[in-house]
Design a protein around this motif. Structure first.
Motif, PDB file in Angstrom:
ATOM      1  N   GLN A 176       1.151  -1.196   0.129  1.00  0.00           N
ATOM      2  CA  GLN A 176      -0.315  -0.191  -0.503  1.00  0.00           C
ATOM      3  C   GLN A 176       0.729   0.935  -0.023  1.00  0.00           C
ATOM      4  N   ARG A 177       0.842   2.004  -0.832  1.00  0.00           N
ATOM      5  CA  ARG A 177       1.062   2.888  -0.525  1.00  0.00           C
ATOM      6  C   ARG A 177       0.821   4.340  -0.321  1.00  0.00           C
ATOM      7  N   VAL A 178       0.899   4.233   0.936  1.00  0.00           N
ATOM      8  CA  VAL A 178       0.167   5.356   1.991  1.00  0.00           C
ATOM      9  C   VAL A 178       0.806   6.554   1.641  1.00  0.00           C
ATOM     10  N   SER A 179       1.783   7.087   1.492  1.00  0.00           N
ATOM     11  CA  SER A 179       2.595   8.299   0.588  1.00  0.00           C
ATOM     12  C   SER A 179       3.077   8.860   0.122  1.00  0.00           C
ATOM     13  N   PHE A 180       3.250   9.224  -1.476  1.00  0.00           N
ATOM     14  CA  PHE A 180       4.153   8.841  -2.056  1.00  0.00           C
ATOM     15  C   PHE A 180       4.759  10.336  -2.779  1.00  0.00           C
ATOM     16  N   PHE A 181       5.646   9.982  -3.396  1.00  0.00           N
ATOM     17  CA  PHE A 181       6.630  10.942  -4.167  1.00  0.00           C
ATOM     18  C   PHE A 181       6.090  11.951  -5.559  1.00  0.00           C
ATOM     19  N   PRO A 182       6.196  12.661  -5.960  1.00  0.00           N
ATOM     20  CA  PRO A 182       6.357  13.929  -5.537  1.00  0.00           C
ATOM     21  C   PRO A 182       5.743  14.262  -4.176  1.00  0.00           C
ATOM     22  N   ASP A 183       4.377  13.820  -4.018  1.00  0.00           N
ATOM     23  CA  ASP A 183       3.294  14.612  -3.171  1.00  0.00           C
ATOM     24  C   ASP A 183       3.626  15.198  -1.814  1.00  0.00           C
ATOM     25  N   VAL A 184       5.463  14.292  -1.017  1.00  0.00           N
ATOM     26  CA  VAL A 184       6.051  14.687  -0.325  1.00  0.00           C
ATOM     27  C   VAL A 184       7.554  13.962  -0.805  1.00  0.00           C
ATOM     28  N   PRO A 185       8.060  14.608   0.135  1.00  0.00           N
ATOM     29  CA  PRO A 185       9.509  14.700   0.213  1.00  0.00           C
ATOM     30  C   PRO A 185      10.313  13.154  -0.085  1.00  0.00           C
ATOM     31  N   GLU A 186      10.847  12.906  -0.955  1.00  0.00           N
ATOM     32  CA  GLU A 186      11.623  11.564  -1.680  1.00  0.00           C
ATOM     33  C   GLU A 186      11.417  10.309  -0.540  1.00  0.00           C
ATOM     34  N   HIS A 187      12.499  11.210   0.938  1.00  0.00           N
ATOM     35  CA  HIS A 187      12.887  10.341   2.117  1.00  0.00           C
ATOM     36  C   HIS A 187      11.578  10.414   3.200  1.00  0.00           C
ATOM     37  N   GLU A 188      10.139  11.035   3.057  1.00  0.00           N
ATOM     38  CA  GLU A 188       9.273  10.651   3.693  1.00  0.00           C
ATOM     39  C   GLU A 188       8.640   9.847   2.655  1.00  0.00           C
ATOM     40  N   ALA A 189       8.246   9.824   1.922  1.00  0.00           N
ATOM     41  CA  ALA A 189       7.290   8.850   1.124  1.00  0.00           C
ATOM     42  C   ALA A 189       7.437   7.266   1.880  1.00  0.00           C
ATOM     43  N   VAL A 190       5.992   7.098   1.687  1.00  0.00           N
ATOM     44  CA  VAL A 190       5.594   5.480   3.109  1.00  0.00           C
ATOM     45  C   VAL A 190       4.953   4.231   2.305  1.00  0.00           C
ATOM     46  N   THR A 191       5.596   3.491   2.118  1.00  0.00           N
ATOM     47  CA  THR A 191       5.343   2.140   1.437  1.00  0.00           C
ATOM     48  C   THR A 191       4.523   0.973   2.592  1.00  0.00           C
ATOM     49  N   ASP A 192       3.651   0.313   2.418  1.00  0.00           N
ATOM     50  CA  ASP A 192       3.413  -0.688   3.627  1.00  0.00           C
ATOM     51  C   ASP A 192       3.579  -1.591   2.737  1.00  0.00           C
ATOM     52  N   ILE A 193       4.601  -2.909   3.197  1.00  0.00           N
ATOM     53  CA  ILE A 193       5.052  -3.990   2.450  1.00  0.00           C
ATOM     54  C   ILE A 193       3.756  -5.084   3.016  1.00  0.00           C
ATOM     55  N   PHE A 194       2.895  -5.888   2.145  1.00  0.00           N
ATOM     56  CA  PHE A 194       1.934  -6.896   3.545  1.00  0.00           C
ATOM     57  C   PHE A 194       2.249  -8.261   2.709  1.00  0.00           C
ATOM     58  N   LEU A 195       2.782  -9.406   3.427  1.00  0.00           N
ATOM     59  CA  LEU A 195       2.851 -10.587   3.535  1.00  0.00           C
ATOM     60  C   LEU A 195       2.207 -11.692   3.651  1.00  0.00           C
ATOM     61  N   PRO A 196       1.406 -12.155   2.884  1.00  0.00           N
ATOM     62  CA  PRO A 196      -0.354 -12.896   2.714  1.00  0.00           C
ATOM     63  C   PRO A 196       0.405 -13.885   3.303  1.00  0.00           C
ATOM     64  N   ILE A 197       0.454 -14.176   5.097  1.00  0.00           N
ATOM     65  CA  ILE A 197       0.243 -15.260   5.559  1.00  0.00           C
ATOM     66  C   ILE A 197      -0.559 -16.981   6.144  1.00  0.00           C
ATOM     67  N   GLN A 198      -0.954 -17.640   6.752  1.00  0.00           N
ATOM     68  CA  GLN A 198      -1.621 -19.076   7.261  1.00  0.00           C
ATOM     69  C   GLN A 198      -1.890 -18.261   8.627  1.00  0.00           C
ATOM     70  N   SER A 199      -3.791 -18.326   8.779  1.00  0.00           N
ATOM     71  CA  SER A 199      -4.336 -18.091  10.669  1.00  0.00           C
ATOM     72  C   SER A 199      -2.800 -18.856  11.452  1.00  0.00           C
TER      73      SER A 199
END
Length: 296
Positions: A273-296
């Motif tokens: 999920q791209r929580v916030s991304f460049f160029p809307d925020v400075p590049e070092h402030e971009a936030v990405t959540d990486i999801f690894l699907p796992i079993q319960s």
């Protein structure tokens, strides 16, 4: 020289890179940048170029050109004149000359139809400068969250083929989102990764560009179709900083975290999920959540 002394030296230089990201509109002269690192202005330029392999003046201009190119290709809210002034130029003529020198197109030509091969080549000095000596921080197990991801309906556009040309797919996707009234502020942005580009740069690759929406997806010229990210347990790692390359974070999840966790994977690809991304925020402030699907 001890490791702590070297780490402190690099940390001071990283402060300069962050300061540049945060102040691209400012007059980034040597005095200002050397003060940001607490290095002598008499030696700072040589220190910078020796560490990063590029002069500080060229680094600043490349950063400005990169942000300008993103705004031209993926944002239409600012005119070429506004982008020129925000990039530190006095007017569009000087900006156009510099832009063409870097990307082999004028700003207007690039906004209309970007040529991605020279654009990518122009990014090489920036990539090398940041990766050559500034190794990324290794995540820790404490940074991984386990959560139950809810089923999420999305509008989905697949990019398949040369990853160098994903910019054209992104432009089509952005145009569809605007027409559909689904900007990122009201519709979460996801990417689903079907392949790993670093495996074979010459092979076709697949990535889905997704915008969360419960609405029906009407037939459209962009080729966006209805899709679903299924509900399920996920391990989540947040990456803060440029989101162009998630490979190191993904490799750590697969190679380090997963074997120690005792979890098994679900039958769904890695997604982000791209929580916030460049160029809307400075590049070092971009936030990405990486999801690894796992079993319960």
């Amino acid at each position: 020289m001890s490791r702590s002394v070297i780490d402190n030296y690099h940390a001071r230089m990283r402060r300069v890179l962050v300061f540049i990201d945060q102040n691209l509109e400012a007059d980034l002269n040597v005095e200002l940048l050397s003060d940001a690192s607490a290095f002598s202005r008499h030696h700072f330029q040589r220190q910078f170029s020796s560490l990063f392999g590029i002069s500080v003046g060229r680094y600043v201009q490349l950063k400005r050109m990169k942000r300008a190119s993103y705004r031209l290709a993926f944002r239409d809210g600012a005119s070429v004149l506004e982008i020129a002034l925000d990039s530190g130029f006095e007017g569009p003529e000087a900006f156009s000359r510099a832009f063409r020198r870097h990307f082999d197109q004028s700003p207007t030509e690039f906004r209309r139809a970007p040529r991605w091969t020279p654009w990518l080549a122009a990014q090489t000095p920036l990539t090398q400068a940041r990766s050559q000596t500034m190794t990324p921080t290794t995540p820790t197990e404490a940074e991984v969250r386990i959560l139950d991801f809810p089923e999420t309906a999305v509008g989905l556009l697949t990019h398949s083929g040369d990853p160098a040309h994903i910019g054209d797919t992104i432009r089509r996707f952005i145009a569809w989102r605007k027409a559909a009234g689904l900007p990122p502020k009201i519709s979460a942005t996801f990417n689903i990764f079907h392949t790993e580009p670093e495996d074979d740069a010459a092979a076709p690759h697949g990535i889905d560009l997704c915008a969360a929406t419960p609405r029906a997806i009407l037939p459209n010229a962009a080729g966006v179709v209805a899709g679903v990210i299924p509900a399920g347990r996920c391990a989540v790692l947040r990456q803060v900083g440029g989101g162009d390359d998630l490979s190191a974070s993904a490799a750590w999840l697969y190679g380090q975290w997963l074997p120690r966790s005792g979890h098994e994977l679900r039958d769904f690809p890695l997604f982000a999920q791209r929580v916030s991304f460049f160029p809307d925020v400075p590049e070092h402030e971009a936030v990405t959540d990486i999801f690894l699907p796992i079993q319960s």
